[in-house]
Scaffold this active site. Structure first.
Site, PDB file in Angstrom:
ATOM      1  N   LYS A   1      -8.440  10.192  -6.740  1.00 38.79           N
ATOM      2  CA  LYS A   1      -7.699  10.714  -5.504  1.00 38.79           C
ATOM      3  C   LYS A   1      -7.637  12.054  -5.113  1.00 38.79           C
ATOM      4  O   LYS A   1      -6.915  12.727  -5.801  1.00 38.79           O
ATOM      5  CB  LYS A   1      -5.881  10.313  -6.011  1.00 38.79           C
ATOM      6  CG  LYS A   1      -5.163  10.100  -5.000  1.00 38.79           C
ATOM      7  CD  LYS A   1      -3.781   9.356  -5.450  1.00 38.79           C
ATOM      8  CE  LYS A   1      -2.686   9.624  -4.696  1.00 38.79           C
ATOM      9  NZ  LYS A   1      -2.794   8.647  -3.308  1.00 38.79           N
TER      10      LYS A   1
HETATM   11  N1  PPE Z   1      -4.997   3.584  -1.313  1.00 38.83           N
HETATM   12  C1  PPE Z   1      -4.803   4.753  -0.903  1.00 38.83           C
HETATM   13  C2  PPE Z   1      -5.707   5.432  -0.055  1.00 38.83           C
HETATM   14  C3  PPE Z   1      -3.570   5.339  -1.354  1.00 38.83           C
HETATM   15  O1  PPE Z   1      -3.357   6.842  -0.745  1.00 38.83           O
HETATM   16  C4  PPE Z   1      -2.519   4.850  -2.269  1.00 38.83           C
HETATM   17  C5  PPE Z   1      -1.536   5.824  -2.582  1.00 38.83           C
HETATM   18  C6  PPE Z   1      -2.899   3.539  -2.742  1.00 38.83           C
HETATM   19  C7  PPE Z   1      -4.005   2.998  -2.014  1.00 38.83           C
HETATM   20  C8  PPE Z   1      -1.833   2.832  -3.764  1.00 38.83           C
HETATM   21  O2  PPE Z   1      -1.945   3.525  -4.964  1.00 38.83           O
HETATM   22  P1  PPE Z   1      -0.706   3.627  -5.882  1.00 38.83           P
HETATM   23  O3  PPE Z   1       0.229   4.665  -5.351  1.00 38.83           O
HETATM   24  O4  PPE Z   1      -1.273   3.984  -7.030  1.00 38.83           O
HETATM   25  O5  PPE Z   1       0.078   2.131  -5.972  1.00 38.83           O
HETATM   26  N2  PPE Z   1      -0.991   6.695  -1.699  1.00 38.83           N
HETATM   27  C9  PPE Z   1      -0.168   7.714  -2.010  1.00 38.83           C
HETATM   28  C10 PPE Z   1       0.029   8.688  -0.943  1.00 38.83           C
HETATM   29  C11 PPE Z   1       0.725   8.354   0.299  1.00 38.83           C
HETATM   30  C12 PPE Z   1       0.951   9.501   1.387  1.00 38.83           C
HETATM   31  O6  PPE Z   1       1.053   9.267   2.326  1.00 38.83           O
HETATM   32  O7  PPE Z   1       0.937  10.691   0.741  1.00 38.83           O
HETATM   33  C13 PPE Z   1       1.223   7.030  -2.187  1.00 38.83           C
HETATM   34  O8  PPE Z   1       1.633   6.034  -1.953  1.00 38.83           O
HETATM   35  O9  PPE Z   1       1.996   7.703  -3.077  1.00 38.83           O
END
Ligand code: PPE
Length: 306
Positions: A159
């Site tokens: 990430k």
């Molecule tokens: N894919 C991506 C590309 C992504 O950024 C997130 C979280 C997820 C999947 C889901 O991951 P999880 O939060 O572990 O379930 N995106 C983060 C950032 C969003 C933003 O706009 O800043 C979030 O949801 O916190």
């Protein structure tokens, strides 16, 4: 989402006043995108503020840095304690926690390794990611003309800040065309994920989600939802999905820390199923919110109290 200031930010080992947590314009991160971050929600429960799956989030932060040959100068336990300290200092009851690791000021040039590794943890307010009515009505999405990065270009399991340049292209294009969000395909043209969310698809009572090899982030909400579905005796298959499955789905929904569980009601203006939130999506939302709000037993130790 406009940022509402809170009192403190944890910055390199200590709490500093919000306005003092600043970075030099010549820091490596500004020029080359050298950062790793997390997004974690804190929910109000009868037992006080509960940080949802804090330890797995901080473990993923360490993993993201490791892929880029970066050792964070704090242990997992220290990072977990630092988040709790920040939540307490800001008297946060519910909200969003944003830890970020970045390469600071030192050298110019692509090689990051001679720049300091800095760590900050902020807390902010964050409401419903794709709008309040989206949780019931669902959102209208498109398939992006931008693909996710190929596996041998940018590692999707990290990430990393730089990855979000791709997300920004997906999101801006979707909004410019009147959609709430875009779904990206991977470099092979298979379904990957949203700009900031993982994706789930329901067809004939079976739930499908793309595997880690489809250039997705290994979402912690994704893992949570797979666990909840299996508890409900609903079959979940992680498998490669062709684009057109999105048009044939009975139900579709996004998962993510910010997005939580958000239904999708159309893709490229084609209605998903009946065009309203489906029963499996509703059941997942119900059990997800009951757990995070402390209304159901926390069987897996997902709530970590500040
Ligand atoms: N894919 C991506 C590309 C992504 O950024 C997130 C979280 C997820 C999947 C889901 O991951 P999880 O939060 O572990 O379930 N995106 C983060 C950032 C969003 C933003 O706009 O800043 C979030 O949801 O916190």
């Amino acid at each position: 989402m406009p940022i509402q200031k809170m009192d403190y930010i944890w910055f390199n080992g200590e709490l500093v006043e919000w306005d003092k947590a600043t970075v030099h314009v010549m820091a490596h991160v500004i020029h080359y995108g050298t950062s790793f971050f997390e997004g974690i929600r804190c929910y109000e429960t009868p037992q006080g503020p509960a940080i949802f799956r804090l330890t797995p989030h901080m473990r993923r932060l360490i993993d993201s840095a490791k892929i880029y040959r970066t050792a964070i100068p704090y242990t997992l336990d220290q990072l977990v304690a630092a988040v709790k300290e920040t939540v307490r200092a800001n008297r946060l009851r519910s909200g969003y926690i944003r830890p970020v690791v970045f390469r600071g000021y030192g050298e110019i040039g692509v090689n990051p390794l001679n720049n300091p590794v800095e760590v900050a943890i902020a807390t902010i307010e964050w409401g419903k990611y794709l709008g309040a009515e989206a949780m019931e009505q669902g959102v209208d999405v498109c398939i992006s003309s931008w693909n996710r990065f190929a596996p041998n270009t940018m590692p999707a399991l990290a990430k990393a800040g730089g990855n979000y340049m791709n997300s920004q292209l997906i999101k801006m294009e979707a909004m410019a065309n009147g959609y709430a969000e875009g779904i990206a395909l991977d470099a092979d043209g298979h379904v990957s994920e949203g700009s900031g969310e993982n994706l789930f698809l329901v067809r004939d009572g079976v739930v499908y989600t793309p595997p880690l090899t489809s250039s997705i982030l290994s979402g912690i909400t994704r893992d949570t939802v797979m666990t909840l579905l299996r508890e409900m005796n609903i079959e979940v298959r992680e498998q490669i999905l062709p684009r057109e499955m999105l048009y044939l789905a009975d139900e579709l929904f996004f998962t993510g820390t910010a997005a939580e569980v958000t239904p999708i009601r159309s893709v490229d203006r084609i209605p998903v199923g009946s065009g309203r939130r489906g029963p499996i999506t509703a059941a997942v939302q119900e059990s997800f919110f009951a757990i995070v709000q402390g209304e159901r037993p926390d069987r897996y130790g997902w709530l970590e109290y500040a």
